[in-house]
Design an enzyme around this catalytic site. Structure first.
Site, PDB file in Angstrom:
ATOM      1  N   HIS A 121       0.878  -1.170   0.000  1.00  0.00           N
ATOM      2  CA  HIS A 121       0.000   0.000   0.000  1.00  0.00           C
ATOM      3  C   HIS A 121       0.920   1.226   0.000  1.00  0.00           C
ATOM      4  O   HIS A 121       2.018   1.164   0.556  1.00  0.00           O
ATOM      5  CB  HIS A 121      -0.814  -0.060   1.300  1.00  0.00           C
ATOM      6  CG  HIS A 121      -1.918   0.928   1.435  1.00  0.00           C
ATOM      7  ND1 HIS A 121      -1.704   2.242   1.785  1.00  0.00           N
ATOM      8  CD2 HIS A 121      -3.255   0.794   1.294  1.00  0.00           C
ATOM      9  CE1 HIS A 121      -2.885   2.865   1.860  1.00  0.00           C
ATOM     10  NE2 HIS A 121      -3.833   2.002   1.558  1.00  0.00           N
ATOM     11  N   ASP A 198       2.644  -4.791   8.122  1.00  0.00           N
ATOM     12  CA  ASP A 198       1.437  -3.976   7.993  1.00  0.00           C
ATOM     13  C   ASP A 198       0.245  -4.937   7.981  1.00  0.00           C
ATOM     14  O   ASP A 198       0.012  -5.639   6.999  1.00  0.00           O
ATOM     15  CB  ASP A 198       1.538  -3.171   6.692  1.00  0.00           C
ATOM     16  CG  ASP A 198       0.234  -2.459   6.329  1.00  0.00           C
ATOM     17  OD1 ASP A 198      -0.772  -2.636   7.039  1.00  0.00           O
ATOM     18  OD2 ASP A 198       0.238  -1.728   5.321  1.00  0.00           O
ATOM     19  N   GLN A 201      -4.807  -5.079   6.468  1.00  0.00           N
ATOM     20  CA  GLN A 201      -5.730  -5.852   5.641  1.00  0.00           C
ATOM     21  C   GLN A 201      -5.886  -7.288   6.143  1.00  0.00           C
ATOM     22  O   GLN A 201      -6.831  -7.981   5.775  1.00  0.00           O
ATOM     23  CB  GLN A 201      -5.196  -5.858   4.204  1.00  0.00           C
ATOM     24  CG  GLN A 201      -6.237  -6.052   3.149  1.00  0.00           C
ATOM     25  CD  GLN A 201      -7.345  -5.023   3.232  1.00  0.00           C
ATOM     26  OE1 GLN A 201      -8.498  -5.399   3.343  1.00  0.00           O
ATOM     27  NE2 GLN A 201      -7.024  -3.741   3.201  1.00  0.00           N
ATOM     28  N   LYS A 224     -10.991  -1.036  10.010  1.00  0.00           N
ATOM     29  CA  LYS A 224     -11.181  -2.196   9.128  1.00  0.00           C
ATOM     30  C   LYS A 224     -11.602  -3.423   9.937  1.00  0.00           C
ATOM     31  O   LYS A 224     -11.742  -4.518   9.414  1.00  0.00           O
ATOM     32  CB  LYS A 224      -9.899  -2.468   8.345  1.00  0.00           C
ATOM     33  CG  LYS A 224      -9.611  -1.346   7.341  1.00  0.00           C
ATOM     34  CD  LYS A 224      -8.385  -1.561   6.510  1.00  0.00           C
ATOM     35  CE  LYS A 224      -8.200  -0.366   5.573  1.00  0.00           C
ATOM     36  NZ  LYS A 224      -6.943  -0.410   4.837  1.00  0.00           N
ATOM     37  N   CYS A 362      -4.599   2.535  -3.794  1.00  0.00           N
ATOM     38  CA  CYS A 362      -3.373   2.984  -3.107  1.00  0.00           C
ATOM     39  C   CYS A 362      -2.235   2.004  -3.323  1.00  0.00           C
ATOM     40  O   CYS A 362      -1.398   1.807  -2.435  1.00  0.00           O
ATOM     41  CB  CYS A 362      -3.592   3.191  -1.610  1.00  0.00           C
ATOM     42  SG  CYS A 362      -4.753   4.472  -1.230  1.00  0.00           S
TER      43      CYS A 362
HETATM   44  C1  LIG Z   1      -5.966   0.455   4.697  1.00  0.00           C
HETATM   45  C2  LIG Z   1      -4.564   0.090   4.604  1.00  0.00           C
HETATM   46  C3  LIG Z   1      -3.562   0.958   5.043  1.00  0.00           C
HETATM   47  C4  LIG Z   1      -3.843   2.354   5.548  1.00  0.00           C
HETATM   48  O1  LIG Z   1      -4.626   2.338   6.692  1.00  0.00           O
HETATM   49  P1  LIG Z   1      -5.166   3.736   7.293  1.00  0.00           P
HETATM   50  O2  LIG Z   1      -6.212   3.298   8.252  1.00  0.00           O
HETATM   51  O3  LIG Z   1      -5.722   4.511   6.144  1.00  0.00           O
HETATM   52  O4  LIG Z   1      -4.022   4.419   7.934  1.00  0.00           O
HETATM   53  C5  LIG Z   1      -2.249   0.521   4.980  1.00  0.00           C
HETATM   54  N1  LIG Z   1      -1.943  -0.689   4.509  1.00  0.00           N
HETATM   55  C6  LIG Z   1      -2.891  -1.556   4.082  1.00  0.00           C
HETATM   56  C7  LIG Z   1      -2.483  -2.903   3.597  1.00  0.00           C
HETATM   57  C8  LIG Z   1      -4.232  -1.193   4.101  1.00  0.00           C
HETATM   58  O5  LIG Z   1      -5.152  -2.042   3.671  1.00  0.00           O
END
Ligand SMILES: *Cc1c(COP(=O)(O)O)cnc(C)c1O
Length: 404
Positions: A121, A198, A201, A224, A362
């Protein structure tokens, strides 16, 4: 087995209509919907004990502080962190990544190497590029293949004594690929590099155990995960959080302040300058409790059913191509039909009540890899149904008929 009707009744928004049609919400990878228990927790906070935390002796302040710290402990338990002070409550994933990327400025030297993946992302690319600009470190990229999997043999060749940091997402938001993070972490540690995963997701579908993973940093966003926007977590091993300097200066993050010198507060307060998202921290804990009451194994197996069903149905549409067909993936389907622009499909299916995302998600490098401007992305949650997938399929068919 999940009682889907009972679960759906927990989400007031699922009763609404869009353009005169029942809402079919398939944009869960961008943000999830909010169950009534979480909405109630937010209302209860502002109705009964809204007050600033940590600094007050009065009753409301103590109630708010206790509830906020219960939120932190719930997050700690969910991710199985060893200590609650290893959980920094942030504004979300992006904020959490920036705390680490900025903190490493003083720990890197020119020529050091940072490894990211081709599946990232933008929020897991840009902060590292900025870190490289500040320090003279070099960014290396783990490439991907046509099915949307990372090439682990190439990853191994990128690792060396120069590697200081490795940053990979647990699950790709654009394609749904589940990355082999256990292997990635183990190999990085063999050369002494720190690893940030990260989990934005992954966390809606998988319950990670940060101690079992032996990961150095793990980040995610509450929104999320059935929680509110503007709150998330930075998990960091105590030794790393102690090494990193604070990200922001301000109230709550200090021990002693004079104009000559300020000493910083201990963890987690060192990274929580200013008044935090108090209500968000409380609601984050409530959202995790709610999802655990449903159970992540139940969620994963039900979503897999939805994914397989939708994948098979979509493939019947002539000219439709799915991007991202890794063996292990979450309930995300990115697709295009012939040369039709994804935006046009998204606009027409919205008229029929179906919310999907269109664009580059993104993750422009992934779109460049496939040489496409973007995709239509349908992403499912445990409150979605096969009937809703049928509605999407006929909406997509109708769009294709109108556009070709
Ligand atoms: C949504 C997402 C982000 C960003 O998250 P925010 O809540 O907008 O800070 C970063 N990495 C991944 C894989 C995402 O799905």
């Amino acid at each position: 087995m999940l009682d889907i009707n009972k679960i759906r009744a927990d989400f007031p928004i699922l009763k609404r209509e869009v353009n005169g049609k029942p809402l079919v919400y398939f944009d869960n990878a961008a943000t999830s919907q909010t169950p009534q228990v979480v909405i109630d927790a937010i209302v209860a906070y502002y109705s009964n004990y809204n007050a600033n935390i940590h600094r007050g002796v009065h009753t409301l302040s103590q109630e708010a502080t206790d509830a906020y710290e219960i939120g932190r402990k719930t997050v700690q338990a969910h991710f199985n962190a060893k200590h609650s002070h290893e959980i920094i409550l942030t504004a979300g994933t992006t904020h959490a990544i920036n705390i680490v990327a900025t903190g490493f400025t003083s720990l890197l030297n020119k020529g050091d190497e940072i490894i990211v993946s081709a599946l990232e992302h933008h929020s897991n690319i840009v902060p590292w590029q900025m870190l490289c600009e500040r320090t003279g470190a070099v960014l290396k990229v783990i490439p991907m293949n046509e099915e949307g999997s990372l090439l682990m043999d190439v990853y191994e060749t990128l690792l060396s004594e120069k590697t200081k940091l490795v940053f990979v997402n647990h699950v790709s938001n654009a394609l749904g690929t589940v990355n082999p993070i256990e292997f990635i972490i183990e190999k990085a540690h063999e050369v002494g590099a720190a690893v940030l995963i990260d989990g934005a997701q992954a966390t809606p579908h998988i319950k990670p155990d940060v101690q079992a993973l032996n990961v150095d940093f793990y980040v995610a966003s509450a929104h999320k995960l059935c929680g509110p926007t503007g709150v998330g977590l930075l998990y960091g091993k105590e030794k790393w959080l102690n090494k990193l300097p604070p990200y922001q200066g301000g109230g709550e993050m200090i021990d002693q302040v004079t104009f000559e010198k300020t000493t910083y507060a201990g963890l987690p307060h060192k990274f929580e300058a200013g008044t935090p998202n108090i209500c968000g921290g409380i609601a984050f804990g409530v959202a995790l409790d709610y999802m655990n009451s449903i159970g992540f194994e139940n969620i994963a197996s039900y979503e897999k059913e939805l994914l397989d069903y939708a994948t098979n149905e979509l493939k019947q549409i002539e000219g439709l191509r799915i991007y991202g067909e890794a063996a292990e993936k979450t309930a995300v389907i990115s697709f295009n039909v012939g040369q039709i622009h994804p935006y046009d499909i998204g606009t027409i299916v919205d008229k029929l009540g179906v919310a999907v995302r269109t664009g580059h998600h993104c993750a422009q490098p992934i779109m460049d890899f496939y040489k496409i401007p973007g995709t239509v992305r349908a992403s499912f949650a445990f409150y979605n149904t096969k009937e809703e997938i049928d509605i999407m399929i006929s909406a997509v068919k109708r769009a294709v008929m109108m556009l070709s």
